[in-house]
Structure formats: C-alpha cells, structure tokens
Design an enzyme around this catalytic site. Structure first.
Site, PDB file in Angstrom:
ATOM      1  N   LYS A  91      12.232  13.979  -5.255  1.00 57.41           N
ATOM      2  CA  LYS A  91      12.565  12.556  -5.417  1.00 57.41           C
ATOM      3  C   LYS A  91      11.452  11.794  -6.133  1.00 57.41           C
ATOM      4  O   LYS A  91      11.680  10.689  -6.619  1.00 57.41           O
ATOM      5  CB  LYS A  91      12.864  11.909  -4.067  1.00 57.41           C
ATOM      6  N   ASP A  92      10.241  12.376  -6.206  1.00 59.15           N
ATOM      7  CA  ASP A  92       9.128  11.721  -6.898  1.00 59.15           C
ATOM      8  C   ASP A  92       9.146  11.970  -8.406  1.00 59.15           C
ATOM      9  O   ASP A  92       8.419  11.298  -9.144  1.00 59.15           O
ATOM     10  CB  ASP A  92       7.784  12.223  -6.352  1.00 59.15           C
ATOM     11  N   ARG A 139      14.465   0.894  -1.490  1.00 52.25           N
ATOM     12  CA  ARG A 139      15.813   1.383  -1.175  1.00 52.25           C
ATOM     13  C   ARG A 139      16.104   1.253   0.310  1.00 52.25           C
ATOM     14  O   ARG A 139      17.172   0.769   0.711  1.00 52.25           O
ATOM     15  CB  ARG A 139      15.936   2.859  -1.604  1.00 52.25           C
ATOM     16  N   ARG A 140      15.161   1.691   1.152  1.00 54.14           N
ATOM     17  CA  ARG A 140      15.369   1.583   2.601  1.00 54.14           C
ATOM     18  C   ARG A 140      15.398   0.124   3.045  1.00 54.14           C
ATOM     19  O   ARG A 140      16.221  -0.265   3.871  1.00 54.14           O
ATOM     20  CB  ARG A 140      14.270   2.351   3.341  1.00 54.14           C
ATOM     21  N   ARG A 157       2.320   2.174   3.655  1.00 51.06           N
ATOM     22  CA  ARG A 157       2.050   3.353   2.856  1.00 51.06           C
ATOM     23  C   ARG A 157       1.228   4.317   3.690  1.00 51.06           C
ATOM     24  O   ARG A 157       0.714   3.969   4.740  1.00 51.06           O
ATOM     25  CB  ARG A 157       1.246   2.981   1.602  1.00 51.06           C
ATOM     26  N   ARG A 163       1.708   6.647   9.230  1.00 47.88           N
ATOM     27  CA  ARG A 163       2.875   5.795   9.471  1.00 47.88           C
ATOM     28  C   ARG A 163       3.368   5.891  10.918  1.00 47.88           C
ATOM     29  O   ARG A 163       3.648   4.878  11.554  1.00 47.88           O
ATOM     30  CB  ARG A 163       3.972   6.142   8.466  1.00 47.88           C
ATOM     31  N   CYS A 251      12.290   5.964  -9.578  1.00 45.58           N
ATOM     32  CA  CYS A 251      12.429   6.624  -8.276  1.00 45.58           C
ATOM     33  C   CYS A 251      12.115   5.687  -7.107  1.00 45.58           C
ATOM     34  O   CYS A 251      12.396   6.024  -5.964  1.00 45.58           O
ATOM     35  CB  CYS A 251      11.553   7.872  -8.209  1.00 45.58           C
TER      36      CYS A 251
END
Length: 322
Positions: A91-92, A139-140, A157, A163, A251
C-alpha cells in the site's frame, strides 16, 4: 539476519540481500519473505536495513507528499546495487512504475481489514462521545467520521508499539491499525474489533507485500516470482491500485478499495468495491463492479471511470475557497 534454505547451497552463490526498513514490522515482513525465498531456493538470504524518509521524519504523511516516503530509499539502494531485493508494504508503493525497478512478486496477502485497539476491550461503537481515536490515515479519518460516532480523530504516527502504547498509557482511547501488521507481529490478541469493510474499506493493496528487484536482474526476478508470487493476490491488488491510479490519488488519499477473487458462472472472477470521500467524511462516492479474473487492470479502470462520473475527482480535489 541470515537464513539458509533446506536445499544445499550451490557453491559460490552469493547471499541474496533483502533491503528492509528498520521497524519491527518491516523487519518481520522482510524476514517472512526471506524465509520463504530461502526455503524455496536453497540460497542464503540476508536482511540489510535501509533508513527511509518516512522513518526519520515524524511529520504527517500527507504533508510529506505521502506517496513513496517509505519506498524511495529502498529503491535507491536497489539501483545502487547495495541490495538485491526490496520488501515493501504494497500500500506504500506509488501506483506509477519506476525505471529500472520490477515488481517481481506479490506474496499471498494477509487479511486486509482495519482493526481497533481500544481501552477496556471496547469497540468503536462502544466508545463514549468525545473519545480520542488515533490514526495517521486520512482514509480512516474520513470513513470513521462518516459513521457519525462522535469520536475525536487524532493524528498519530510511529510504529505499532508507539501507537498501541498511546492507548495503554491512557493518552488515547483507541487506535486504528491494519490487521495484517498485527498478525505478522503475533499481536492479534490486542485487537478489540475488526472493522467490516462495509463500514471502513481498507487502503488499496493493504495486507499485501511487494518484492522488487532491478529490472536488469531477470534471472533473480524469475526465481523470486516462482518462489513467492501469488496470482490471486496480484490480480486483486492490481485492480485496487488501478482504481487509485485512475482517480489520480496518492497512497495517503481518502480512497479505500478491496478486490476479491470469487467463483463466477464461468470460473473465477474479480469483485471490487471502492470509496472516495471528502476529508471530513461528509460526502462519499461508493461503487462496486465485477469482471474477468484475467483483466484486473480493465476492471479497475472501469470502476474508477464510474466513480469519476459520480464526482470522485471533485471530492478528492476540492476547489479552493476564494
């Protein structure tokens, strides 16, 4: 890390050098690829750590351009012959090709869904109004805002430990992460909810890995493809990434897409669904489509064209206020 396959190593063959980011997740993912490649080929495989811009710069990804911040340094190391392969979270990867680089293999994908790690074992819907939920993904943010739960989305981040640590320390009530990463790290027991793609569609390519090599190294590319490439995963992610490319979104854009191989009347086919949202989640364009298994690019283009016709470009690239 040095790995050795079960077959006898051919005398004089140099170890295959895999470039990886330094995080625990990146090294775990690269280690899995190394083990599979070593087992399949009998070659020694070593991991070489490469520092990327996304690792040393703690600014939000969107402010750094988003696309390619975890990828460029690994590709530079490939082209400089410092490593033979590079492993990325797919996805990156930018959706456009880079001269001199070949995507040699896309191994079998992990579960692509997003998950919640929340205090007291709670789900998103059980969190109280105003609860703080951490994520660095537009997106989230957009899709969770669209659920109307009244939670406060907070930019965050860092690696998985950082996290989740913000939840265990009480700084945040929850964080949203990719299930695949927690699976590979053996930390699924910390998940309090798996998000249904009907509510939150994952990023294009989420859960999949990408193994790149120099285009000139055709023998290694063929070896890696035979050992690691999964045709069903490749078809699905090629379709998803074509949707992203045709929407002209990077992305880190608020675009979700998920393609799956399903059994049709005449054999396997692809089913894909996608969403493009405004940053605040107030507006969204959602579409789905199905098509031939052997034409994932065409199906992705078709779905993206329908989304553009429904106004997806305007959502993703709003006109500036005068």
């Amino acid at each position: 890390m040095t790995l050795r396959g079960s077959q006898a190593r051919t005398s004089g063959q140099a170890a295959i050098r895999i470039g990886t980011r330094a995080s625990a997740l990146a090294r775990t993912q690269s280690g899995l690829v190394a083990e599979q490649l070593s087992e399949a080929t009998g070659r020694d495989v070593v991991l070489v750590t490469v520092s990327t811009e996304g690792d040393v710069n703690t600014a939000p990804l969107a402010t750094m351009g988003g696309t390619g911040v975890f990828v460029s340094a690994l590709r530079d190391a490939l082209l400089a012959d410092e490593v033979d392969l590079a492993v990325h979270s797919l996805k990156d990867l930018p959706t456009y090709a880079q001269d001199g680089i070949t995507l040699a293999a896309i191994p079998t994908r992990e579960d692509p869904r997003d998950v919640v790690v929340a205090r007291d074992g709670l789900t998103l819907g059980e969190l109280p109004q105003g609860a703080t939920v951490g994520t660095g993904s537009p997106r989230r943010v957009a899709q969770i805002e669209a659920l109307g739960l009244g939670v406060e989305l907070v930019g965050v981040r860092g690696n998985v430990d950082t996290r989740i640590g913000k939840v265990t320390s009480g700084e945040l009530d929850a964080v949203v992460l990719a299930r695949a990463g927690l699976t590979r790290l053996g930390r699924l027991d910390e998940v309090t909810e798996v998000l249904d793609p009907i509510q939150v569609l994952p990023a294009p390519g989420q859960g999949a890995l990408a193994v790149e090599c120099r285009s000139s190294d055709t023998e290694l590319a063929a070896l890696v493809a035979e050992a690691l490439d999964d045709p069903n995963t490749r078809a699905a992610v090629e379709c998803e990434r074509m949707v992203l490319a045709e929407l002209e979104a990077g992305c880190s854009a608020p675009v979700g897409a998920l393609a799956e191989v399903v059994e049709g009347e005449d054999g396997p086919e692809l089913w894909v669904r996608a969403v493009a949202t405004s940053l605040d989640g107030a507006l969204a364009v959602r579409r789905s489509a199905s098509g031939p298994y052997d034409d994932p690019i065409g199906l992705g283009r078709k779905l993206a064209a329908e989304m553009v016709a429904d106004g997806a470009h305007e959502l993703l690239n709003p006109a500036p206020h005068s």
